[in-house]
Design an enzyme around this catalytic site. Structure first.
Site, PDB file in Angstrom:
ATOM      1  N   ALA A   1     148.176 -51.890  14.679  1.00 17.44           N
ATOM      2  CA  ALA A   1     148.144 -50.437  14.474  1.00 17.44           C
ATOM      3  C   ALA A   1     146.783 -49.850  14.796  1.00 17.44           C
ATOM      4  O   ALA A   1     146.397 -48.845  14.237  1.00 17.44           O
ATOM      5  CB  ALA A   1     148.529 -50.115  13.034  1.00 17.44           C
ATOM      6  N   GLY A   2     146.045 -50.483  15.680  1.00 12.94           N
ATOM      7  CA  GLY A   2     144.736 -49.960  16.047  1.00 12.94           C
ATOM      8  C   GLY A   2     143.605 -50.562  15.244  1.00 12.94           C
ATOM      9  O   GLY A   2     142.655 -51.069  15.792  1.00 12.94           O
ATOM     10  N   CYS A   3     143.722 -50.530  13.943  1.00 14.35           N
ATOM     11  CA  CYS A   3     142.691 -51.079  13.063  1.00 14.35           C
ATOM     12  C   CYS A   3     143.366 -51.946  12.005  1.00 14.35           C
ATOM     13  O   CYS A   3     144.172 -51.452  11.226  1.00 14.35           O
ATOM     14  CB  CYS A   3     141.913 -49.956  12.391  1.00 14.35           C
ATOM     15  SG  CYS A   3     140.730 -50.551  11.166  1.00 14.35           S
ATOM     16  N   TYR A   4     143.038 -53.218  11.990  1.00 15.88           N
ATOM     17  CA  TYR A   4     143.748 -54.089  11.050  1.00 15.88           C
ATOM     18  C   TYR A   4     143.345 -53.898   9.600  1.00 15.88           C
ATOM     19  O   TYR A   4     144.071 -54.264   8.697  1.00 15.88           O
ATOM     20  CB  TYR A   4     143.694 -55.554  11.445  1.00 15.88           C
ATOM     21  CG  TYR A   4     142.350 -56.203  11.682  1.00 15.88           C
ATOM     22  CD1 TYR A   4     141.313 -56.139  10.778  1.00 15.88           C
ATOM     23  CD2 TYR A   4     142.158 -56.947  12.843  1.00 15.88           C
ATOM     24  CE1 TYR A   4     140.115 -56.772  11.017  1.00 15.88           C
ATOM     25  CE2 TYR A   4     140.959 -57.596  13.080  1.00 15.88           C
ATOM     26  CZ  TYR A   4     139.939 -57.503  12.170  1.00 15.88           C
ATOM     27  OH  TYR A   4     138.763 -58.154  12.400  1.00 15.88           O
ATOM     28  N   TRP A   5     142.182 -53.288   9.345  1.00 14.88           N
ATOM     29  CA  TRP A   5     141.781 -53.109   7.946  1.00 14.88           C
ATOM     30  C   TRP A   5     142.716 -52.138   7.233  1.00 14.88           C
ATOM     31  O   TRP A   5     143.112 -52.370   6.096  1.00 14.88           O
ATOM     32  CB  TRP A   5     140.339 -52.620   7.846  1.00 14.88           C
ATOM     33  CG  TRP A   5     139.371 -53.569   8.473  1.00 14.88           C
ATOM     34  CD1 TRP A   5     138.564 -53.317   9.541  1.00 14.88           C
ATOM     35  CD2 TRP A   5     139.132 -54.934   8.125  1.00 14.88           C
ATOM     36  NE1 TRP A   5     137.833 -54.439   9.863  1.00 14.88           N
ATOM     37  CE2 TRP A   5     138.168 -55.449   9.003  1.00 14.88           C
ATOM     38  CE3 TRP A   5     139.645 -55.791   7.148  1.00 14.88           C
ATOM     39  CZ2 TRP A   5     137.693 -56.751   8.941  1.00 14.88           C
ATOM     40  CZ3 TRP A   5     139.172 -57.095   7.089  1.00 14.88           C
ATOM     41  CH2 TRP A   5     138.211 -57.556   7.971  1.00 14.88           C
TER      42      TRP A   5
END
Length: 92
Positions: free
Chosen positions: A12-16
């Site tokens: 989703a773009g940023c795993y965090w």
């Protein structure tokens, strides 16, 4: 129907952020549903760089994306469907 894999990779773009929504929010909705959730990178290229650093991936030169690998305690079709529907609620 083909068997469902044990591990689902969500990008989703940023795993965090993805990790937070799945580990915390999905778990609140479906207690004990997540067996494990691990952040990492994925590339569609078989010849991709092996084990790139976070900085290398963020540079956009490796062809990798950030993903969250999720293993469900109950990998039934119904729980996978719930996870995917939940994922697409916050994925833009």
């Amino acid at each position: 129907m083909a068997p469902i894999k044990d591990i689902i990779s969500l990008g989703a773009g940023c795993y965090w952020g993805t990790e937070k929504y799945v580990r915390n929010d999905f778990q609140k909705r479906f207690p004990n549903s997540i067996k494990s959730a691990t952040v990492g990178f994925m590339s569609p290229d078989e010849n991709h760089m092996k084990n790139p650093s976070y900085r290398q991936v963020c540079s956009g030169t490796t062809g990798h994306v950030e993903v969250l690998d999720v293993e469900l305690n109950d990998p039934s079709e119904g729980m996978v469907k719930e996870l995917l529907q939940f994922f697409f609620l916050f994925h833009d």
